[in-house]
Design an enzyme around this catalytic site. Structure first.
Site, PDB file in Angstrom:
ATOM      1  N   ARG A   1      27.614 -29.304 -58.581  1.00 14.16           N
ATOM      2  CA  ARG A   1      28.833 -29.202 -57.791  1.00 14.16           C
ATOM      3  C   ARG A   1      29.140 -30.559 -57.195  1.00 14.16           C
ATOM      4  O   ARG A   1      28.272 -31.437 -57.150  1.00 14.16           O
ATOM      5  CB  ARG A   1      28.649 -28.165 -56.675  1.00 14.16           C
ATOM      6  CG  ARG A   1      28.528 -26.734 -57.177  1.00 14.16           C
ATOM      7  CD  ARG A   1      28.188 -25.782 -56.065  1.00 14.16           C
ATOM      8  NE  ARG A   1      28.056 -24.402 -56.548  1.00 14.16           N
ATOM      9  CZ  ARG A   1      27.404 -23.440 -55.921  1.00 14.16           C
ATOM     10  NH1 ARG A   1      26.794 -23.705 -54.768  1.00 14.16           N
ATOM     11  NH2 ARG A   1      27.334 -22.221 -56.421  1.00 14.16           N
TER      12      ARG A   1
ATOM     13  N   GLY B   1      17.689 -15.041 -49.144  1.00 13.44           N
ATOM     14  CA  GLY B   1      18.811 -14.363 -48.514  1.00 13.44           C
ATOM     15  C   GLY B   1      20.053 -14.506 -49.366  1.00 13.44           C
ATOM     16  O   GLY B   1      20.062 -15.271 -50.339  1.00 13.44           O
ATOM     17  N   PRO B   2      21.115 -13.822 -49.029  1.00 13.28           N
ATOM     18  CA  PRO B   2      22.337 -13.867 -49.832  1.00 13.28           C
ATOM     19  C   PRO B   2      22.986 -15.246 -49.856  1.00 13.28           C
ATOM     20  O   PRO B   2      22.715 -16.097 -49.006  1.00 13.28           O
ATOM     21  CB  PRO B   2      23.255 -12.858 -49.114  1.00 13.28           C
ATOM     22  CG  PRO B   2      22.341 -12.010 -48.298  1.00 13.28           C
ATOM     23  CD  PRO B   2      21.206 -12.892 -47.903  1.00 13.28           C
ATOM     24  N   SER B   3      23.851 -15.456 -50.838  1.00 11.86           N
ATOM     25  CA  SER B   3      24.655 -16.674 -50.873  1.00 11.86           C
ATOM     26  C   SER B   3      25.520 -16.745 -49.621  1.00 11.86           C
ATOM     27  O   SER B   3      26.017 -15.729 -49.130  1.00 11.86           O
ATOM     28  CB  SER B   3      25.573 -16.673 -52.103  1.00 11.86           C
ATOM     29  OG  SER B   3      24.835 -16.764 -53.282  1.00 11.86           O
TER      30      SER B   3
ATOM     31  N   ASP C   1      20.794 -23.765 -47.508  1.00  8.77           N
ATOM     32  CA  ASP C   1      20.797 -25.203 -47.803  1.00  8.77           C
ATOM     33  C   ASP C   1      21.011 -26.026 -46.541  1.00  8.77           C
ATOM     34  O   ASP C   1      20.378 -27.070 -46.343  1.00  8.77           O
ATOM     35  CB  ASP C   1      21.892 -25.542 -48.832  1.00  8.77           C
ATOM     36  CG  ASP C   1      21.526 -25.063 -50.227  1.00  8.77           C
ATOM     37  OD1 ASP C   1      20.320 -24.955 -50.527  1.00  8.77           O
ATOM     38  OD2 ASP C   1      22.452 -24.809 -51.018  1.00  8.77           O
TER      39      ASP C   1
ATOM     40  N   ARG D   1      29.404 -12.076 -55.972  1.00 11.46           N
ATOM     41  CA  ARG D   1      28.527 -12.592 -54.928  1.00 11.46           C
ATOM     42  C   ARG D   1      28.497 -11.662 -53.713  1.00 11.46           C
ATOM     43  O   ARG D   1      27.442 -11.453 -53.109  1.00 11.46           O
ATOM     44  CB  ARG D   1      28.950 -14.000 -54.516  1.00 11.46           C
ATOM     45  CG  ARG D   1      28.582 -15.059 -55.553  1.00 11.46           C
ATOM     46  CD  ARG D   1      28.852 -16.457 -55.065  1.00 11.46           C
ATOM     47  NE  ARG D   1      28.502 -17.436 -56.081  1.00 11.46           N
ATOM     48  CZ  ARG D   1      27.327 -18.039 -56.186  1.00 11.46           C
ATOM     49  NH1 ARG D   1      26.370 -17.763 -55.311  1.00 11.46           N
ATOM     50  NH2 ARG D   1      27.088 -18.913 -57.147  1.00 11.46           N
TER      51      ARG D   1
ATOM     52  N   ASN E   1      21.477 -16.659 -38.810  1.00 13.56           N
ATOM     53  CA  ASN E   1      22.072 -17.999 -38.741  1.00 13.56           C
ATOM     54  C   ASN E   1      23.581 -17.874 -38.531  1.00 13.56           C
ATOM     55  O   ASN E   1      24.363 -18.019 -39.467  1.00 13.56           O
ATOM     56  CB  ASN E   1      21.760 -18.759 -40.042  1.00 13.56           C
ATOM     57  CG  ASN E   1      22.320 -20.183 -40.021  1.00 13.56           C
ATOM     58  OD1 ASN E   1      22.468 -20.786 -38.967  1.00 13.56           O
ATOM     59  ND2 ASN E   1      22.644 -20.701 -41.198  1.00 13.56           N
TER      60      ASN E   1
ATOM     61  N   ARG F   1      34.345 -21.007 -48.969  1.00  9.85           N
ATOM     62  CA  ARG F   1      33.778 -22.046 -49.832  1.00  9.85           C
ATOM     63  C   ARG F   1      34.715 -22.416 -50.972  1.00  9.85           C
ATOM     64  O   ARG F   1      34.716 -23.549 -51.441  1.00  9.85           O
ATOM     65  CB  ARG F   1      32.428 -21.591 -50.406  1.00  9.85           C
ATOM     66  CG  ARG F   1      31.362 -21.434 -49.366  1.00  9.85           C
ATOM     67  CD  ARG F   1      29.967 -21.438 -49.932  1.00  9.85           C
ATOM     68  NE  ARG F   1      29.759 -20.562 -51.076  1.00  9.85           N
ATOM     69  CZ  ARG F   1      28.552 -20.304 -51.593  1.00  9.85           C
ATOM     70  NH1 ARG F   1      27.475 -20.869 -51.061  1.00  9.85           N
ATOM     71  NH2 ARG F   1      28.415 -19.488 -52.621  1.00  9.85           N
TER      72      ARG F   1
END
Length: 205
Positions: A51, A19-21, A26, A155, A175, A144
């Site tokens: 990171r 799926g996309p960022s 995660d 993105r 989600n 973010r």
């Protein structure tokens, strides 16, 4: 008590989460680990820099461009791709060993990589994850603050293209913000249902 009519063999699944960022892939996988879900979470190799808070061998295997090139030459990777100007790839041996041990294997890869896995292993279980709306996705990516303005635009544009490939997947999980547990429950329900298929997925690599 009588014996069961038959005992179903439980075949390990190769599960792809994509799926996309910014959709929370995660976070969902981390919550599954915290719940102690018994499956192998594949660690991806990448050439990008860590990171803040990321650990080598836990979040990713952070390698140099030269090392990644050697992995490609040795055919050590199940699939690999350039993602936002960095290489990412799935170590083949890690996946094979986990499947051989009977454990479900879960990969977190981009939409392009998911298509590659489908070609290599048609019985892989592909699950697409997204947010409740495109507006929410843009808000998450912006919040973010890990990208330059140009990187953020890239993105967002990539996410819009990836959303158009939803039909290439077996399932879709939404989600929404603040509903992490529901997303994890949905993912686990899909996995359990797949283990109860009359015709099981037979993964070969």
């Amino acid at each position: 008590m009588s014996e069961p009519f038959f005992e179903r063999q439980r075949y390990p699944l190769l599960i792809v989460i994509s799926g996309p960022s910014g959709v929370g892939k995660d976070a969902v996988l981390q919550r599954m680990k915290e719940r102690g879900v018994p499956m192998h979470f594949v660690v991806t190799a990448t050439t990008r820099a860590p990171r803040p808070g990321e650990a080598d061998g836990v979040d990713y295997f952070f390698v140099s461009n030269d090392t990644f090139a050697e992995m490609i030459e040795r055919n050590d990777l199940l699939e690999y791709a350039i993602v936002y100007n960095d290489y990412k790839g799935i170590p083949k041996q890690q996946v094979r060993e986990a499947l051989a041990s009977g454990h479900d294997v879960i990969l977190r890869i981009d939409v392009q990589g998911a298509a590659t896995i489908r070609k290599i292993c048609p019985d892989a279980l592909l699950i697409f994850m997204t947010t409740g709306s495109e507006e929410e996705l843009v808000q998450r990516l912006t919040a973010r603050k890990t990208e330059t303005p140009e990187g953020l635009k890239l993105r967002i544009a990539t996410a819009r293209r990836e959303l158009q490939r939803l039909t290439e997947f077996d399932y879709c999980i939404v989600n929404p913000e603040f509903h992490l547990e529901s997303a994890v429950d949905a993912l686990l329900a899909i996995i359990e249902a797949e283990h109860n298929r009359v015709k099981p997925r037979l993964v070969t690599l």
